[in-house]
Write a protein that holds these residues in place. Structure first.
Motif, PDB file in Angstrom:
ATOM      1  N   ASP A 107       3.218  -4.033   9.348  1.00 56.83           N
ATOM      2  CA  ASP A 107       2.361  -5.294   9.517  1.00 56.83           C
ATOM      3  C   ASP A 107       1.014  -5.489   8.556  1.00 56.83           C
ATOM      4  O   ASP A 107       0.085  -5.633   8.858  1.00 56.83           O
ATOM      5  N   LYS A 108       1.182  -4.437   7.484  1.00 51.37           N
ATOM      6  CA  LYS A 108       0.034  -4.345   6.493  1.00 51.37           C
ATOM      7  C   LYS A 108       0.474  -4.984   5.195  1.00 51.37           C
ATOM      8  O   LYS A 108       1.654  -4.955   5.037  1.00 51.37           O
ATOM      9  N   ARG A 109      -0.524  -5.566   4.465  1.00 45.14           N
ATOM     10  CA  ARG A 109      -0.100  -6.112   3.120  1.00 45.14           C
ATOM     11  C   ARG A 109      -0.762  -4.881   2.329  1.00 45.14           C
ATOM     12  O   ARG A 109      -1.975  -4.583   2.283  1.00 45.14           O
ATOM     13  N   ALA A 110      -0.316  -4.363   1.129  1.00 51.49           N
ATOM     14  CA  ALA A 110      -0.853  -3.330   0.261  1.00 51.49           C
ATOM     15  C   ALA A 110      -1.150  -3.931  -1.115  1.00 51.49           C
ATOM     16  O   ALA A 110      -0.458  -4.658  -1.633  1.00 51.49           O
ATOM     17  N   ILE A 111      -2.232  -2.915  -1.498  1.00 47.39           N
ATOM     18  CA  ILE A 111      -2.732  -3.461  -3.023  1.00 47.39           C
ATOM     19  C   ILE A 111      -2.708  -1.883  -3.585  1.00 47.39           C
ATOM     20  O   ILE A 111      -3.626  -1.192  -3.235  1.00 47.39           O
ATOM     21  N   TYR A 112      -2.006  -1.533  -4.492  1.00 46.43           N
ATOM     22  CA  TYR A 112      -2.015  -0.280  -5.185  1.00 46.43           C
ATOM     23  C   TYR A 112      -2.800  -0.381  -6.594  1.00 46.43           C
ATOM     24  O   TYR A 112      -2.980  -1.481  -6.825  1.00 46.43           O
ATOM     25  N   ARG A 113      -3.197   0.689  -7.025  1.00 42.67           N
ATOM     26  CA  ARG A 113      -4.065   1.119  -8.281  1.00 42.67           C
ATOM     27  C   ARG A 113      -3.199   1.881  -9.307  1.00 42.67           C
ATOM     28  O   ARG A 113      -2.666   3.067  -8.854  1.00 42.67           O
ATOM     29  N   TYR A 114      -3.066   1.380 -10.440  1.00 46.79           N
ATOM     30  CA  TYR A 114      -2.115   2.019 -11.250  1.00 46.79           C
ATOM     31  C   TYR A 114      -3.091   2.234 -12.543  1.00 46.79           C
ATOM     32  O   TYR A 114      -4.044   1.661 -12.961  1.00 46.79           O
TER      33      TYR A 114
END
Length: 315
Positions: free
Chosen positions: A177-184
């Motif tokens: 129930d989380k939404r993720a933003i990754y860093r590339y």
């Protein structure tokens, strides 16, 4: 026959739940939430200053970025092509083929080159934007189909890309129930091991004052697919504001526009009108803060909306 009756009963129950949820949410619906640290939202988000109606090639527009000189770069869901759109002349002025057909969800400008994001987490680095056909370099990020990557933003401060996942945030159950933003990292060609920023669905439910019926219907509608998770909000695009450096995250599912601090703190939540934004999937800024949001047309034409930047002059 008994199975058919059960199916009909389940469908009826689902219809009743969704109907009640929609009815409940129409009452006292809060259109904008601002945190104590963020007292002014600088756009009239449901009152665009200009509307650009797109041709059939961009009916399913899924991402856009600002190129400069009144030009926007756009991608659609089906073709491996970048479309250059001129907002002054209101037409497509160039088409750049960079890959075969695929589910491309976002495009971003990095210097004089472009990067396109596919829903399976792969990045396409496009070197030449001056010709109708360009070679591209396909890069695996480590994200995949279950993550359902849809949002892409370039962080010029450290030469990295932010990638927003509509689906699974992480294999660890702690991220449910989380939404993720990754860093590339473009320099190192590497993805952060864990999400750089997390959006808490429970926090959004509290802010939006969602009733139990809506929460229950969300759980029914996700159909037991863990990659879908909670349907309160699913990111479809993101962009970094050129002046405040805040992160704007758009959600077609949930019809919301969030504002996060550079560290990921939730600053604002805006509800988007369905009539204006049937399927919003693209967002970008010009250097002066002018905001553009694109929406797929579904059975109608796709559109790009322009919003003038109105900073708080009192502060």
């Amino acid at each position: 026959m008994p199975c058919l009756k059960k199916v009909k009963l389940l469908l009826l129950l689902l219809f009743i739940v969704v109907f009640i949820a929609c009815s409940q949410n129409k009452k006292n619906k809060q259109t904008c939430f601002l945190s104590e640290k963020y007292t002014h939202f600088p756009y009239r988000i449901n009152q665009p200053s200009r509307t650009y109606v797109l041709s059939v090639e961009l009916r399913e527009i899924s991402g856009l970025t600002y190129k400069g000189d009144h030009k926007l770069l756009c991608v659609n869901d089906e073709q491996g092509s970048i479309f250059e759109y001129d907002t002054q002349n209101r037409k497509i002025t160039q088409r750049i083929k960079f890959a075969k057909k695929g589910d491309f969800e976002a495009v971003e400008l990095v210097g004089d080159k472009a990067v396109a994001l596919r829903s399976d987490g792969k990045l396409y680095f496009i070197e030449d934007l001056s010709h109708s056909k360009s070679e591209s370099i396909k890069v695996k990020t480590g994200l995949g189909d279950k993550n359902d990557t849809e949002g892409l933003a370039y962080d010029v401060s450290n030469h990295t890309l932010l990638i927003a996942c509509k689906g699974l945030a992480h294999n660890d159950s702690a991220y449910m129930d989380k939404r993720a933003i990754y860093r590339y990292s473009i320099k190192d060609s590497s993805l952060s091991q864990y999400p750089d920023i997390l959006i808490d669905q429970g926090e959004l439910e509290t802010i939006l004052n969602l009733d139990p019926y809506t929460k229950f219907s969300n759980k029914l509608l996700k159909g037991g697919n863990p990659s879908k998770g909670n349907l309160t909000f699913q990111p479809s695009a993101l962009a970094i504001h050129p002046i405040s450096r805040n992160i704007y995250v758009l959600g077609s599912v949930g019809k919301l526009l969030l504002v996060l601090s550079p560290q990921g703190e939730l600053l604002a939540v805006n509800r988007l009108k369905h009539k204006i934004f049937p399927q919003p999937e693209g967002i970008c800024f010009t250097p002066d803060g002018t905001l553009f949001i694109s929406t797929e047309g579904k059975m109608m034409s796709g559109k790009i909306y322009q919003f003038d930047y109105k900073p708080n002059t009192k502060n």
